[in-house]
Design an enzyme around this catalytic site. Structure first.
Site, PDB file in Angstrom:
ATOM      1  N   THR A  99     109.672 -33.588  -1.910  1.00 20.26           N
ATOM      2  CA  THR A  99     110.720 -34.249  -1.218  1.00 20.26           C
ATOM      3  C   THR A  99     109.841 -35.357  -0.681  1.00 20.26           C
ATOM      4  O   THR A  99     108.676 -35.640  -0.987  1.00 20.26           O
ATOM      5  CB  THR A  99     110.960 -33.535   0.328  1.00 20.26           C
ATOM      6  OG1 THR A  99     109.497 -32.937   0.761  1.00 20.26           O
ATOM      7  CG2 THR A  99     111.781 -32.383   0.197  1.00 20.26           C
ATOM      8  N   ARG A 155     114.045 -39.093   4.529  1.00 19.61           N
ATOM      9  CA  ARG A 155     114.658 -37.569   4.099  1.00 19.61           C
ATOM     10  C   ARG A 155     115.037 -38.029   2.673  1.00 19.61           C
ATOM     11  O   ARG A 155     116.259 -38.436   2.489  1.00 19.61           O
ATOM     12  CB  ARG A 155     115.473 -37.319   5.263  1.00 19.61           C
ATOM     13  CG  ARG A 155     115.867 -35.864   5.389  1.00 19.61           C
ATOM     14  CD  ARG A 155     116.408 -35.525   6.672  1.00 19.61           C
ATOM     15  NE  ARG A 155     115.162 -35.376   7.483  1.00 19.61           N
ATOM     16  CZ  ARG A 155     114.373 -34.346   7.556  1.00 19.61           C
ATOM     17  NH1 ARG A 155     114.464 -33.337   6.693  1.00 19.61           N
ATOM     18  NH2 ARG A 155     113.156 -34.416   8.448  1.00 19.61           N
ATOM     19  N   ASP A 162     106.446 -27.747  -7.397  1.00 16.12           N
ATOM     20  CA  ASP A 162     107.318 -28.267  -6.140  1.00 16.12           C
ATOM     21  C   ASP A 162     106.213 -28.465  -5.085  1.00 16.12           C
ATOM     22  O   ASP A 162     105.485 -27.743  -4.474  1.00 16.12           O
ATOM     23  CB  ASP A 162     108.146 -27.182  -5.532  1.00 16.12           C
ATOM     24  CG  ASP A 162     108.828 -27.365  -4.348  1.00 16.12           C
ATOM     25  OD1 ASP A 162     108.555 -28.629  -3.837  1.00 16.12           O
ATOM     26  OD2 ASP A 162     109.845 -26.988  -4.156  1.00 16.12           O
ATOM     27  N   LYS A 189     107.973 -35.225   4.082  1.00 17.52           N
ATOM     28  CA  LYS A 189     106.749 -34.696   4.557  1.00 17.52           C
ATOM     29  C   LYS A 189     105.528 -35.560   4.546  1.00 17.52           C
ATOM     30  O   LYS A 189     105.452 -36.451   5.133  1.00 17.52           O
ATOM     31  CB  LYS A 189     106.550 -33.386   3.860  1.00 17.52           C
ATOM     32  CG  LYS A 189     108.021 -32.633   3.870  1.00 17.52           C
ATOM     33  CD  LYS A 189     107.757 -31.175   3.394  1.00 17.52           C
ATOM     34  CE  LYS A 189     108.805 -30.102   3.463  1.00 17.52           C
ATOM     35  NZ  LYS A 189     109.995 -30.430   2.413  1.00 17.52           N
ATOM     36  N   TYR A 206     129.212 -46.416  -4.155  1.00 16.26           N
ATOM     37  CA  TYR A 206     129.217 -45.375  -5.135  1.00 16.26           C
ATOM     38  C   TYR A 206     128.270 -45.632  -6.258  1.00 16.26           C
ATOM     39  O   TYR A 206     128.556 -46.747  -6.951  1.00 16.26           O
ATOM     40  CB  TYR A 206     130.488 -44.672  -5.456  1.00 16.26           C
ATOM     41  CG  TYR A 206     130.988 -43.525  -4.822  1.00 16.26           C
ATOM     42  CD1 TYR A 206     130.158 -42.362  -5.100  1.00 16.26           C
ATOM     43  CD2 TYR A 206     132.053 -43.601  -3.922  1.00 16.26           C
ATOM     44  CE1 TYR A 206     130.525 -41.413  -4.512  1.00 16.26           C
ATOM     45  CE2 TYR A 206     132.305 -42.296  -3.422  1.00 16.26           C
ATOM     46  CZ  TYR A 206     131.439 -41.235  -3.581  1.00 16.26           C
ATOM     47  OH  TYR A 206     131.844 -39.786  -2.998  1.00 16.26           O
ATOM     48  N   GLU A 224     127.355 -43.282  -9.083  1.00 19.17           N
ATOM     49  CA  GLU A 224     126.969 -42.138 -10.201  1.00 19.17           C
ATOM     50  C   GLU A 224     126.310 -42.627 -11.285  1.00 19.17           C
ATOM     51  O   GLU A 224     126.896 -43.731 -11.653  1.00 19.17           O
ATOM     52  CB  GLU A 224     128.267 -41.223 -10.333  1.00 19.17           C
ATOM     53  CG  GLU A 224     128.487 -40.381  -8.946  1.00 19.17           C
ATOM     54  CD  GLU A 224     129.716 -39.506  -9.014  1.00 19.17           C
ATOM     55  OE1 GLU A 224     130.100 -39.195 -10.320  1.00 19.17           O
ATOM     56  OE2 GLU A 224     130.254 -39.090  -7.982  1.00 19.17           O
TER      57      GLU A 224
HETATM   58  N1  DSN Z   1     112.075 -26.435   5.465  1.00 14.84           N
HETATM   59  C1  DSN Z   1     110.542 -27.184   4.966  1.00 14.84           C
HETATM   60  C2  DSN Z   1     109.630 -26.555   5.666  1.00 14.84           C
HETATM   61  O1  DSN Z   1     109.522 -26.798   6.742  1.00 14.84           O
HETATM   62  O2  DSN Z   1     108.598 -26.252   4.941  1.00 14.84           O
HETATM   63  C3  DSN Z   1     110.969 -26.709   3.742  1.00 14.84           C
HETATM   64  O3  DSN Z   1     112.292 -26.676   2.980  1.00 14.84           O
END
Ligand code: DSN
Length: 472
Positions: A270, A279, A241, A273, A64, A66
């Protein structure tokens, strides 16, 4: 024959898991086999490196932590501090950001952290000021009532979902659409492109607290300098974003007006990607929002995931290597080759092409819904996802679009020649599929689907996935 380190590591891990629950070990092995065999064109997916994957499977998961580096609510966080600080340092260097917060568990979490930071920074709330300078326990019932009223109904202007925006930019199925008074900007119906004059007009009329840019299905660059000027003209905080295109920013394919970091007050992403990490999520900002952002946990987030922060540090270190810039450029080259191959075969594309990692097909030209097209492609070994197109007559469930992206196939090493072959496979499936009696049903000769699956698989044979990993 001696095994290499990656094969030894994954084989040993599976052996240890198999001794407890063999079905989990089997499923992990099956996932690798499936990923190796499928032509993965999901624009938001990728393949993280063995080092990134291995950094997640360890005892950091047991801790943990935090709070933030050096200011934890739990004792014994010195090693978590090390990996969190490393991940933040790599992120700052990679993106040229003053501050990086690497705890968010996902993109939605990163956006919630950003929303909270902006609300706390911007909303003129005597009750909030009181909460920040005094102990929260000192707030009266009347203060709490005032606080909720002052924070509620703040305005957000973001890109509309059917123009390619994201759920978390103020849409009803997501909490952002319920906590904010939201309005959206779309794209020009004739070109499919963002019309900055219309965005400026919407901002002048609506006067949002937050202007959001970023997308999950817009195949073009966004001019963040112009968007910042629009935000400034109405006193809005400008949030970007960059989840989908973070890898293109990291790899310096998007620079100048198209790099969000120098233009936005706050940037979220994120890490899994086009950035090709584990992730998770991340927030970048200047010093003025840093304190509020660092309150993400426990304000908005559950306990951080130190094993994932360790993997973020590894992946960000990889993204700082010179070969990542080459990878990022190849993602775009491949997407453009795929788009050109489809256009040459008569496929209708939203905006007619792409500047980034994704291509949005309007499959109404084939007489299909997105749902029918997605399933017919899947039957043929081609993994994509259906997506709304601007002003979609079939709504967000059935849709009229198919979104495809190249980060994953580019990681495998496929190049522009394979993109043309991929375009041929996609076009063949779509042109040979006929709609069934509902928006979900379709007819595709199983023999053809089988033939295309084999061809898709052949296309991948020269490009093994995780070539260093032999599970035996
Ligand atoms: N689910 C993602 C996507 O496929 O673009 C975005 O959150």
């Amino acid at each position: 024959m001696s095994l290499n380190a990656e094969s030894t590591a994954f084989r040993s891990a599976l052996e240890v898991i198999r001794a407890v629950e063999p079905r989990v070990a089997d499923a992990i092995g099956a996932e690798l086999a499936d990923q190796r065999e499928s032509l993965k064109l999901i624009a938001s997916e990728n393949y993280a490196s063995p080092a990134t994957l291995l950094a997640m499977g360890n005892w950091f998961s047991d801790k943990y932590a935090e709070g933030t580096v050096g200011r934890r609510f739990y004792a014994g966080c010195q090693n978590v501090d090390t990996v969190e600080a490393l991940a933040a340092e790599h992120a700052k260097e990679l993106f040229g950001a003053a501050h990086a917060y690497v705890q968010p568990h996902s993109g939605i979490d990163a956006n919630l952290v950003a929303f909270w930071a902006i609300l706390a920074d911007r909303v003129e709330s005597p009750a909030l000021k009181k909460a920040q300078v005094r102990q929260v326990n000192d707030l009266t019932e009347a203060d709490w009532f005032a606080l909720r009223r002052e924070l509620g109904n703040q305005r957000m202007l973001g890109m509309s979902l059917d123009a390619g925006g994201h759920l978390t930019h103020g849409f009803r199925p997501n909490i952002s659409g319920k906590m904010f008074d939201q309005r959206s900007y779309g794209t020009d119906p004739a070109t499919g492109l963002i019309d900055y004059d219309r965005v400026a007009e919407a901002a002048r009329e609506f006067k949002p607290l937050i202007l959001v840019a970023g997308y999950s299905a817009y195949p073009r660059k966004v001019n963040f300098r112009i968007m910042r000027e629009i935000a400034d003209s109405v006193g809005a905080t400008f949030m970007v974003d960059m989840a989908h295109f973070a890898g293109l920013v990291a790899g310096k394919v998007f620079t100048g007006d198209f790099d969000p970091v120098p233009h936005a007050h706050i940037v979220t992403t994120t890490t899994h990607k086009s950035l090709r990490g584990p992730r998770g999520g991340m927030v970048l900002c200047g010093p003025e929002l840093a304190d509020q952002v660092d309150r993400g946990c426990p304000m908005v987030l559950g306990g951080p995931l130190p094993h994932v922060m360790a993997a973020k540090a590894v992946a960000l270190a990889e993204a700082r290597r010179p070969d990542f810039a080459d990878y990022a450029q190849r993602i775009v080259d491949n997407a453009q080759a795929l788009a050109e191959g489809l256009v040459r075969r008569g496929t209708k594309l939203v905006t007619g092409g792409t500047d980034n990692h994704l291509v949005l097909l309007d499959v109404s030209g084939y007489g299909l819904t997105g749902r029918q097209a997605e399933q017919a492609l899947l039957d043929s070994g081609i993994v994509t996802n259906r997506n709304a197109v601007p002003q979609d007559p079939n709504g967000a469930w059935y849709t009229s679009g198919i979104r495809i992206g190249t980060p994953a196939l580019t990681t495998r090493g496929l190049g522009v020649a394979e993109m043309d072959a991929t375009a041929e496979l996609i076009h063949t499936v779509l042109s040979q599929t006929t709609p069934g009696e509902s928006k979900a049903k379709y007819v595709l000769d199983p023999a053809l689907a089988d033939k295309i699956s084999k061809q898709a698989n052949e296309l991948l044979t020269g490009f093994p996935l995780y070539p260093a990993v032999d599970l035996g």
